[in-house]
Design a protein around this motif. Structure first.
Motif, PDB file in Angstrom:
ATOM      1  N   VAL A 180      44.776  43.198  35.114  1.00  0.00           N
ATOM      2  CA  VAL A 180      45.957  42.332  35.168  1.00  0.00           C
ATOM      3  C   VAL A 180      45.660  41.073  35.969  1.00  0.00           C
ATOM      4  O   VAL A 180      45.953  39.951  35.535  1.00  0.00           O
ATOM      5  CB  VAL A 180      47.153  43.099  35.766  1.00  0.00           C
ATOM      6  N   LEU A 181      45.077  41.238  37.154  1.00  0.00           N
ATOM      7  CA  LEU A 181      44.741  40.084  37.987  1.00  0.00           C
ATOM      8  C   LEU A 181      43.735  39.172  37.290  1.00  0.00           C
ATOM      9  O   LEU A 181      43.876  37.942  37.319  1.00  0.00           O
ATOM     10  CB  LEU A 181      44.180  40.555  39.323  1.00  0.00           C
ATOM     11  N   SER A 182      42.732  39.759  36.662  1.00  0.00           N
ATOM     12  CA  SER A 182      41.702  38.960  36.006  1.00  0.00           C
ATOM     13  C   SER A 182      42.268  38.196  34.811  1.00  0.00           C
ATOM     14  O   SER A 182      41.974  37.013  34.628  1.00  0.00           O
ATOM     15  CB  SER A 182      40.548  39.858  35.552  1.00  0.00           C
ATOM     16  N   PHE A 183      43.065  38.872  33.996  1.00  0.00           N
ATOM     17  CA  PHE A 183      43.617  38.223  32.803  1.00  0.00           C
ATOM     18  C   PHE A 183      44.512  37.052  33.188  1.00  0.00           C
ATOM     19  O   PHE A 183      44.396  35.964  32.624  1.00  0.00           O
ATOM     20  CB  PHE A 183      44.392  39.238  31.968  1.00  0.00           C
ATOM     21  N   VAL A 184      45.405  37.279  34.147  1.00  0.00           N
ATOM     22  CA  VAL A 184      46.292  36.198  34.571  1.00  0.00           C
ATOM     23  C   VAL A 184      45.485  35.063  35.198  1.00  0.00           C
ATOM     24  O   VAL A 184      45.740  33.878  34.934  1.00  0.00           O
ATOM     25  CB  VAL A 184      47.354  36.721  35.555  1.00  0.00           C
ATOM     26  N   GLY A 185      44.504  35.413  36.036  1.00  0.00           N
ATOM     27  CA  GLY A 185      43.679  34.379  36.651  1.00  0.00           C
ATOM     28  C   GLY A 185      42.939  33.545  35.624  1.00  0.00           C
ATOM     29  O   GLY A 185      42.883  32.314  35.724  1.00  0.00           O
ATOM     30  N   ILE A 186      42.362  34.198  34.603  1.00  0.00           N
ATOM     31  CA  ILE A 186      41.636  33.474  33.561  1.00  0.00           C
ATOM     32  C   ILE A 186      42.580  32.628  32.726  1.00  0.00           C
ATOM     33  O   ILE A 186      42.302  31.457  32.433  1.00  0.00           O
ATOM     34  CB  ILE A 186      40.864  34.476  32.672  1.00  0.00           C
ATOM     35  N   ALA A 187      43.722  33.208  32.331  1.00  0.00           N
ATOM     36  CA  ALA A 187      44.665  32.497  31.473  1.00  0.00           C
ATOM     37  C   ALA A 187      45.273  31.281  32.165  1.00  0.00           C
ATOM     38  O   ALA A 187      45.592  30.288  31.514  1.00  0.00           O
ATOM     39  CB  ALA A 187      45.775  33.447  31.014  1.00  0.00           C
ATOM     40  N   ALA A 258      41.088  30.217  41.680  1.00  0.00           N
ATOM     41  CA  ALA A 258      40.206  30.027  40.533  1.00  0.00           C
ATOM     42  C   ALA A 258      40.401  28.660  39.891  1.00  0.00           C
ATOM     43  O   ALA A 258      39.440  28.063  39.386  1.00  0.00           O
ATOM     44  CB  ALA A 258      40.454  31.131  39.507  1.00  0.00           C
ATOM     45  N   SER A 259      41.625  28.139  39.907  1.00  0.00           N
ATOM     46  CA  SER A 259      41.892  26.831  39.302  1.00  0.00           C
ATOM     47  C   SER A 259      41.136  25.715  40.002  1.00  0.00           C
ATOM     48  O   SER A 259      40.640  24.780  39.355  1.00  0.00           O
ATOM     49  CB  SER A 259      43.398  26.544  39.327  1.00  0.00           C
ATOM     50  N   ALA A 260      41.027  25.787  41.325  1.00  0.00           N
ATOM     51  CA  ALA A 260      40.315  24.750  42.075  1.00  0.00           C
ATOM     52  C   ALA A 260      38.835  24.730  41.693  1.00  0.00           C
ATOM     53  O   ALA A 260      38.242  23.655  41.499  1.00  0.00           O
ATOM     54  CB  ALA A 260      40.476  24.980  43.574  1.00  0.00           C
ATOM     55  N   GLY A 314      32.967  35.615  38.666  1.00  0.00           N
ATOM     56  CA  GLY A 314      33.211  35.651  40.102  1.00  0.00           C
ATOM     57  C   GLY A 314      34.634  36.050  40.432  1.00  0.00           C
ATOM     58  O   GLY A 314      34.879  36.830  41.369  1.00  0.00           O
ATOM     59  N   MET A 315      35.591  35.539  39.651  1.00  0.00           N
ATOM     60  CA  MET A 315      36.992  35.887  39.885  1.00  0.00           C
ATOM     61  C   MET A 315      37.250  37.359  39.581  1.00  0.00           C
ATOM     62  O   MET A 315      37.991  38.027  40.307  1.00  0.00           O
ATOM     63  CB  MET A 315      37.887  35.008  39.015  1.00  0.00           C
ATOM     64  N   PHE A 316      36.630  37.882  38.520  1.00  0.00           N
ATOM     65  CA  PHE A 316      36.806  39.293  38.177  1.00  0.00           C
ATOM     66  C   PHE A 316      36.353  40.190  39.323  1.00  0.00           C
ATOM     67  O   PHE A 316      37.024  41.175  39.664  1.00  0.00           O
ATOM     68  CB  PHE A 316      36.026  39.611  36.901  1.00  0.00           C
TER      69      PHE A 316
END
Length: 384
Positions: A180-187, A258-260, A314-316
């Motif tokens: 959930v965290l990874s998907f939202v972070g990537i999206a 992750a956006s930065a 890295g975010m995952f």
């Protein structure tokens, strides 16, 4: 006396001959990749010696002497064959992983409600696979279903809606929270990163200063600090009686962080685009957003696919830091089960960590291989 001139023009090509036997097959590959130079020979010999020393012991511990079934710690206290080892403990205790597998996937989600995250996972796979295959049509509709419809549906399914029992997010955990965290972070990070990268290159000073400040501040602090501030500091600024769900705080923190980093990756791609591409787009009379959407951004993203995927990987892995705000992702829930007295053995922790490491590696390796596939698919400069 005259001499008649004659000429011959071949109208068919000779059939291609196979390469020499020494240039094909396993022998040729070994000679070309492992034994090409004296340095390669030395390195190959060292690698073979290390593998011969490490692999047998690793295979023995992971598989041969491992305990695969059992109901408590006593099954992992002796070897499968040959009595007790010198240290008194067996190989890997996969019985522990087998007994705790459901918790590793769903956390403390209620047993009779686990069909809900299972259904969400199935829908996610069904929408993700067509999105990743270039030849599948209707990408626009697929993207809307995957990135807009599915998250809303998943929230009501996982948390509670449509008449379902409410399951508070503190009960969520395991691989479910990691995904959930990874998907939202990537999206979120990719589109926000694109906007930030464009803002940093903007000719408007206010927009440029805001984007630069945001990027440099977020990149200058570790993710653990962002999560800590989101968990501890944010409630201090809210009105009395207001609260923000821990999972939502983690989602916002991971997405912002992750956006930065994504913004700088995208900016690198924009700077690699030749000036002539911008001038050509201007000569066609395209507006700023048309130029970026149709000409510049597709080329920039293609150039930085490795950097984008590296940020995603890295975010995952960094999602494991949510443990500090009281949430238990895959690694957190594995470590939490080390305290179970029924499975307290010397090999339980290392077995659980090996399992968690393998799952993380599996997802990261998959993203890496897909990145390579997309690079080859979009490589217009070479024949495929």
């Amino acid at each position: 006396m005259s001499v008649a001139n004659s000429s011959f023009v071949r109208n068919t090509m000779l059939a291609a001959e196979p390469p020499p036997a020494t240039e094909r097959g396993i022998t040729a590959w070994v000679r070309r990749n492992l034994l090409a130079t004296p340095k390669d020979v030395v390195l190959t010999v060292i690698a073979v010696v290390l593998l011969a020393w490490v692999l047998p012991k690793m295979i023995d511990w992971l598989f041969i002497q491992a305990v695969w079934t059992g109901t408590d710690r006593t099954f992992c206290a002796t070897t499968v064959q040959g009595g007790i080892q010198p240290d008194g403990w067996s190989g890997a205790c996969w019985a522990f992983v087998n007994a705790k597998f459901d918790q590793f996937i769903f956390g403390r989600y209620p047993l009779d409600e686990r069909w809900r995250p299972t259904l969400v996972g199935i829908l996610f796979v069904l929408l993700l696979v067509p999105m990743l295959i270039p030849s599948v049509p209707r990408k626009g509709l697929n993207a809307i279903l995957l990135f807009a419809v599915l998250p809303v549906f998943s929230f009501f399914m996982l948390y509670g809606g449509f008449g379902l029992e409410i399951v508070e997010t503190p009960l969520w955990g395991g691989l479910m929270v990691t995904l959930v965290l990874s998907f939202v972070g990537i999206a979120v990070s990719l589109p926000v990163g694109i906007v930030l990268a464009l803002g940093r290159r903007s000719q408007m000073p206010v927009i440029r200063i805001i984007c630069v400040a945001f990027i440099e501040i977020i990149r200058g602090i570790p993710l653990i600090t962002v999560l800590f501030m989101a968990s501890v500091m944010l409630p201090l600024f809210l009105p009395t009686g207001w609260t923000v769900d821990k999972l939502l705080r983690a989602l916002i923190g991971v997405a912002i962080f992750a956006s930065a980093y994504m913004a700088e990756v995208i900016r690198g791609g924009l700077q690699a685009i030749p000036k002539g591409q911008f001038e050509g787009a201007d000569s066609l009379g395209l507006g700023y957003w048309q130029k970026m959407r149709l000409i510049i951004m597709p080329q920039a993203i293609k150039l930085v696919i490795p950097g984008i995927v590296n940020t995603f990987i890295g975010m995952f892995k960094d999602t494991s830091l949510v443990t500090i705000i009281g949430m238990f992702d895959l690694l957190g829930i594995v470590k939490l089960n080390f305290s179970d007295a029924n499975w307290a053995t010397a090999v339980t922790p290392i077995t659980g960590l090996v399992f968690a490491g393998f799952v993380f590696w599996l997802f990261c390796f998959g993203m890496s291989r897909y990145s390579g596939f997309m690079e080859r698919h979009l490589d217009t400069g070479h024949k495929r």
